[in-house]
Design an enzyme around this catalytic site. Structure first.
Site, mmCIF file in Angstrom:
data_model
loop_
_atom_site.group_PDB
_atom_site.id
_atom_site.type_symbol
_atom_site.label_atom_id
_atom_site.label_comp_id
_atom_site.label_asym_id
_atom_site.label_seq_id
_atom_site.Cartn_x
_atom_site.Cartn_y
_atom_site.Cartn_z
ATOM 1 C CD1 TRP A 39 -4.900 7.377 -1.731
ATOM 2 C CD2 TRP A 39 -5.388 9.415 -0.984
ATOM 3 N NE1 TRP A 39 -5.460 8.064 -2.777
ATOM 4 C CE2 TRP A 39 -5.773 9.331 -2.351
ATOM 5 C CE3 TRP A 39 -5.595 10.622 -0.304
ATOM 6 C CZ2 TRP A 39 -6.364 10.386 -3.033
ATOM 7 C CZ3 TRP A 39 -6.181 11.683 -0.988
ATOM 8 C CH2 TRP A 39 -6.559 11.551 -2.338
ATOM 9 C CD GLU A 47 -0.542 4.294 -8.816
ATOM 10 O OE1 GLU A 47 -0.321 3.396 -7.981
ATOM 11 O OE2 GLU A 47 -0.685 5.503 -8.505
ATOM 12 C CG HIS A 75 -2.721 5.244 -5.316
ATOM 13 N ND1 HIS A 75 -1.507 5.445 -5.911
ATOM 14 C CD2 HIS A 75 -2.603 5.754 -4.066
ATOM 15 C CE1 HIS A 75 -0.683 6.063 -5.082
ATOM 16 N NE2 HIS A 75 -1.338 6.268 -3.944
ATOM 17 C CB VAL A 76 -8.850 3.820 -2.945
ATOM 18 C CG1 VAL A 76 -9.260 4.366 -4.291
ATOM 19 C CG2 VAL A 76 -8.976 2.302 -2.911
ATOM 20 C CB THR A 95 -0.930 0.034 1.224
ATOM 21 O OG1 THR A 95 -0.136 -0.076 2.425
ATOM 22 C CG2 THR A 95 -1.937 -1.101 1.188
ATOM 23 C CB ALA A 96 4.421 1.701 0.218
ATOM 24 N NE ARG A 97 4.591 7.309 -3.308
ATOM 25 C CZ ARG A 97 3.580 7.654 -2.518
ATOM 26 N NH1 ARG A 97 2.620 6.773 -2.246
ATOM 27 N NH2 ARG A 97 3.508 8.875 -2.020
#
Length: 320
Positions: A291, A266, A288-289, A235-237
């Site tokens: 966050w 992305e 990428h959700v 869940t980082a990069r």
């Protein structure tokens, strides 16, 4: 009366419409773009004093075209999209957002872990296909279900997010190993050598920035060293993992599963190796959700405005 400060927001659409920005407490004009293409950046920021960007890159060439730019306010924690050194040479301050995701990212991380360890997606899909109705009994055991208690989680990155995941994992009865840096022989106190964590962990969770030193830190050799039942969470990069090698490892049954919220490019192109995994129940990809809880995004938006207001008062918050 002081002249209005021109603020240009390059990608407002990266924040949802329901999130409101607080008022700026100085004379200003705001020019907002939902999206900005790379070739449009220089023209749009040329006369700005303050630029806001979330994911739109600001290069040295773009900065060279500016006249009077004072601040690039990044609406995120990662600042690799901005040429920080070029900003420094031009006397432009760069700020970012910090510690806004200390609940949302760890919760998303645990959600992926729960879903994979308990085969939630596999069972849901099998019920939808009629397997339960055909089983003839109250339950069936087609897919493995494993408790988190007494399992070992290896966490790569001991900052705010990695530590928050560790606290939640310990509350669930998990054993936590913080991994040392790859290739280091001596590790920090309370850390475990990188290679040992790879081999011992039932769950590997990544919480590091993407740098030259972390790019593809998990590749084919590391995947081969993992337990065959272990799962990998990112869940980082994107780019921390060799994504083609991961796709191969899952297709070959080399590891137990993977849950990702990020990819190197992305949005993900149709040619990405993860497209081969979309029908697998041991792989979960979210766009990428991690966050993006409502509470976290509002905190981010509030901090963004606070950073800019503070800058105009002569106080620099969260400088990069």
């Amino acid at each position: 009366m002081s002249a209005a400060v021109r603020i240009v927001f390059l990608d407002r659409a990266t924040l949802p419409d329901f999130i409101e920005l607080k008022a700026f407490d100085f004379a200003h004009e705001v020019i907002t773009y939902d999206q900005t293409k790379p070739e449009e950046v220089a023209g749009r920021i040329a006369q700005a004093q303050i630029v806001i960007t979330n994911k739109v890159p600001v290069s040295a060439a773009d900065l060279a075209r500016t006249d009077g730019l004072k601040l690039v306010a990044v609406a995120a924690t990662g600042t690799n999209i901005v040429d920080v050194e070029a900003c420094r040479q031009k006397g432009v301050v760069v700020t970012n957002i910090r510690n806004y995701a200390v609940n949302t990212v760890p919760e998303h991380t645990l959600a992926l872990i729960f879903a994979l360890r308990r085969s939630l997606l596999a069972y849901h899909l099998s019920v939808a296909r009629g397997r339960w109705a055909q089983s003839g009994q109250f339950c069936y055991f087609d897919y493995p279900v494993s408790d988190l208690a007494d399992s070992t989680i290896g966490i790569f990155g001991s900052g705010a997010l990695g530590s928050a995941v560790a606290g939640r994992a310990q509350a669930l009865g998990m054993k936590v190993l913080f991994a040392g840096r790859k290739g280091e022989t001596a590790v920090k106190k309370d850390h475990t050598p990188f290679e040992e964590v790879i081999a011992r962990a039932d769950i590997l969770s990544l919480h590091l920035p993407l740098t030259d030193g972390t790019r593809h830190m998990i590749g084919a050799p590391e995947l081969a060293q993992m337990k065959p039942t272990a799962i990998l969470i990112n869940t980082a990069r994107g780019g921390l993992v060799d994504e083609a090698a991961l796709a191969d490892a899952l297709e070959n049954g080399q590891i137990g599963g993977a849950g990702f919220d990020v990819v190197t490019q992305e949005p993900m192109p149709d040619t990405h190796p993860f497209m081969r995994l979309m029908n697998r129940s041991d792989f979960i990809l979210t766009p990428h959700v991690a966050w993006a809880s409502r509470q976290a995004i509002q905190t981010l938006a509030d901090q963004l405005v606070d950073n800019i207001n503070a800058f105009e008062r002569g106080e620099i918050r969260n400088p990069v």
